[in-house]
Design a protein around this motif. Structure first.
Motif, mmCIF file in Angstrom:
data_model
loop_
_atom_site.group_PDB
_atom_site.id
_atom_site.type_symbol
_atom_site.label_atom_id
_atom_site.label_comp_id
_atom_site.label_asym_id
_atom_site.label_seq_id
_atom_site.Cartn_x
_atom_site.Cartn_y
_atom_site.Cartn_z
ATOM 1 N N HIS A 191 0.814 -1.219 0.000
ATOM 2 C CA HIS A 191 0.000 0.000 0.000
ATOM 3 C C HIS A 191 0.848 1.269 0.000
ATOM 4 N N ASP A 192 2.073 1.213 0.524
ATOM 5 C CA ASP A 192 2.894 2.429 0.603
ATOM 6 C C ASP A 192 3.557 2.809 -0.720
ATOM 7 N N LEU A 193 3.433 1.971 -1.752
ATOM 8 C CA LEU A 193 3.924 2.239 -3.117
ATOM 9 C C LEU A 193 5.448 2.281 -3.229
ATOM 10 N N SER A 194 6.149 1.868 -2.194
ATOM 11 C CA SER A 194 7.616 1.868 -2.277
ATOM 12 C C SER A 194 8.120 0.832 -3.274
ATOM 13 N N ALA A 195 7.402 -0.281 -3.410
ATOM 14 C CA ALA A 195 7.801 -1.308 -4.385
ATOM 15 C C ALA A 195 7.678 -0.785 -5.815
ATOM 16 N N VAL A 196 6.699 0.067 -6.047
ATOM 17 C CA VAL A 196 6.521 0.656 -7.380
ATOM 18 C C VAL A 196 7.735 1.510 -7.742
ATOM 19 N N ILE A 197 8.184 2.310 -6.794
ATOM 20 C CA ILE A 197 9.345 3.174 -7.052
ATOM 21 C C ILE A 197 10.612 2.342 -7.230
ATOM 22 N N THR A 198 10.742 1.275 -6.450
ATOM 23 C CA THR A 198 11.897 0.378 -6.618
ATOM 24 C C THR A 198 11.927 -0.193 -8.029
ATOM 25 N N GLY A 199 10.766 -0.616 -8.514
ATOM 26 C CA GLY A 199 10.685 -1.161 -9.870
ATOM 27 C C GLY A 199 11.007 -0.132 -10.936
ATOM 28 N N ILE A 200 10.502 1.085 -10.769
ATOM 29 C CA ILE A 200 10.757 2.136 -11.768
ATOM 30 C C ILE A 200 12.238 2.513 -11.791
ATOM 31 N N LEU A 201 12.812 2.734 -10.612
ATOM 32 C CA LEU A 201 14.220 3.150 -10.553
ATOM 33 C C LEU A 201 15.159 2.062 -11.067
ATOM 34 N N LEU A 202 14.827 0.805 -10.777
ATOM 35 C CA LEU A 202 15.647 -0.287 -11.308
ATOM 36 C C LEU A 202 15.600 -0.300 -12.832
ATOM 37 N N ALA A 203 14.404 -0.154 -13.389
ATOM 38 C CA ALA A 203 14.262 -0.135 -14.851
ATOM 39 C C ALA A 203 14.985 1.059 -15.464
#
Length: 485
Positions: A191-203
């Motif tokens: 829910h905190d969306l930190s995984a989304v940012i991890t995925g974007i920054l890795l890409a």
């Protein structure tokens, strides 16, 4: 003569007697006057007493009236309360709940989650800083700030770049959803969306033609070994995206080091935008067009202007401060005067604005942030001396991330009441030792890279982090068993 003297004496004595009589008469007159004046005073007192008695009677009457009014009011209030109780009883038996407002529901959820985490010992001891800003709000702003760079990547490589980002984000979110129950005992950490940012920054740090299975692997490792293994968001030592990238380079070194993943003429949608050269064809205008859009580099470094735009948005929203990016860019510019570096402008902006400012892995105080940015620039120069090229920005973050908490201790503000000069002298000595330690660690890190022992360092990291996780889990199990017994 004697007779004359006697007559004079008699006259004098006679006068004295007359004077004494007159004085007595005067005294009598004074007494009479005083009694006369005192008579009306007593009458006044009597009148005042009678008036006070009448007012007291009137006041008692008013009080009695007020008491009767109060009794009537109390009776009315009691009747209303009885009616309310009857209505509440009817509601209970009718099983119709009163709808709660959104704020009350949110408040109850926060309280429940607080006590739940407190039981699981996930929260530190008080005092706490209360704020209305949530982690989700910060992450939303970071995602919004990355949209210009995502659009720029789509302009260069179209759907291929978007697929890369989508697979990375999806695998990071799914991994956190699946493994957060085991690592964190929490099903809602996504829910905190930190995984989304991890995925974007890795890409953003990857080549546009990186195989998608490797991207999925990197995103999974970034979430597990970059965040969850430490206990979740805010507790990680390293930037999760950098950990994911390092796992990819170690376990898929041949694919990640291949030159074919960086460029494809067939999939290329745009080779750049000639905006400034349309007005004036010069070297400077060509450089500005390269900052606007260029097809070289990683997915997130195609447009320096897009990254600057995202950074300005974060600054305006107060999600990051200027200290780390500005100090890094200035130091890097000064270093490049004396040393040649192959770091692209876009990749430097991506690292300085979005990755170096990661809250858990960067200092919190303003002086600490400036020092951190300066050290990032200096370590880039040091690693470039050792001939490190493609991995230089990832290595810089891996070297300096563990020192963030030490920097916080060294650059913490002086306590009120203490001598500021003495504290500054102490901190200056600590800062010198810290700087020497960072340089020593950077040299060792570069040496490990040079001898090709980086995979073994990653294996050691996996082993240590796994053992720490197992030991912490065993401690929790033993405590639960003791509590149950």
């Amino acid at each position: 003569m004697k007779n004359n003297e006697k007559s004079l004496m008699e006259e004098i004595l006679g006068r004295k007697k007359d004077n004494s009589k007159n004085e007595l008469l005067d005294n009598d007159d004074m007494l009479l006057n005083s009694t006369v004046h005192s008579l009306p005073k007593t009458e006044k007192l009597q009148n005042n007493y009678s008036q006070n008695s009448e007012t007291n009677k009137n006041n008692n009457k008013v009080k009695n009236l007020n008491n009767t009014g109060k009794l009537e009011k109390v009776k009315k209030i009691k009747e209303k309360e009885i009616k309310k109780d009857k209505i509440d009883i009817k509601k209970i038996f009718s099983k119709k709940e009163v709808p709660e407002s959104d704020k009350e529901i949110k408040r109850k959820k926060i309280i429940k989650s607080f006590f739940k985490k407190r039981k699981l010992k996930k929260l530190s001891f008080t005092p706490y800083i209360r704020t209305e800003i949530e982690v989700r709000d910060i992450m939303k702003d970071v995602i919004i700030s990355l949209f210009p760079a995502i659009i720029a990547s789509a302009l260069v490589y179209g759907t291929r770049a978007l697929l890369l980002i989508a697979f990375s984000v999806l695998s990071a979110v799914v991994t956190e959803k699946l493994f957060s129950k085991y690592f964190l005992n929490d099903n809602n950490s996504v829910h905190d969306l930190s995984a989304v940012i991890t995925g974007i920054l890795l890409a953003m740090t990857l080549a546009p033609l990186t195989p998608l299975p490797i991207v999925i692997f990197g995103a999974c490792m970034a979430v597990i070994f970059g965040k969850l293994i430490y206990g979740g968001i805010g507790k990680n030592i390293f930037n999760p995206a950098v950990i994911g990238w390092e796992f990819m380079t170690v376990f898929f070194s041949s694919a990640m080091s291949s030159g074919t993943i960086w460029f494809s003429q067939e999939l290329l949608q745009s080779s750049g935008i000639k905006f400034f050269t349309g007005f004036n064809n010069s070297m400077f205008s060509n450089y500005l067009d390269g900052l606007l859009l260029t097809p070289s580099g990683s997915v997130g470094s195609y447009s320096a202007f897009a990254l600057i735009l995202g950074g300005l948005y974060l600054l305006l929203k107060n999600r990051i401060s200027w200290h780390i990016p500005v100090s890094l860019f200035v130091t890097f510019f000064l270093v490049t005067i004396f040393l040649k570096s192959n770091v692209s402008t876009g990749r430097l902006l991506l690292t300085g604005i979005f990755m170096a400012t990661d809250m858990p892995t960067s200092p919190s105080s303003a002086p600490g942030k400036i020092y951190y940015g300066i050290m990032l620039g200096l370590v880039i120069g040091l690693l470039s001396i050792f001939g490190i090229k493609n991995e230089i920005l990832s290595y810089v973050l891996l070297i300096l991330n563990p020192f963030a908490r030490i920097i916080n201790k060294v650059f913490r503000p002086a306590v009120f009441g203490y001598a500021v000069k003495e504290e500054m002298l102490k901190n200056s000595g600590k800062m010198i030792l810290l700087t020497l330690g960072i340089f020593a660690f950077a040299i060792i890190f570069a040496g490990i890279h040079k001898i090709g022992a980086m995979p073994y360092l990653v294996y050691l990291y996996i082993l240590i982090s796994t053992l720490n996780l197992i030991s912490s889990k065993n401690k929790i199990i033993h405590k639960n068993l003791k509590n149950a017994i």
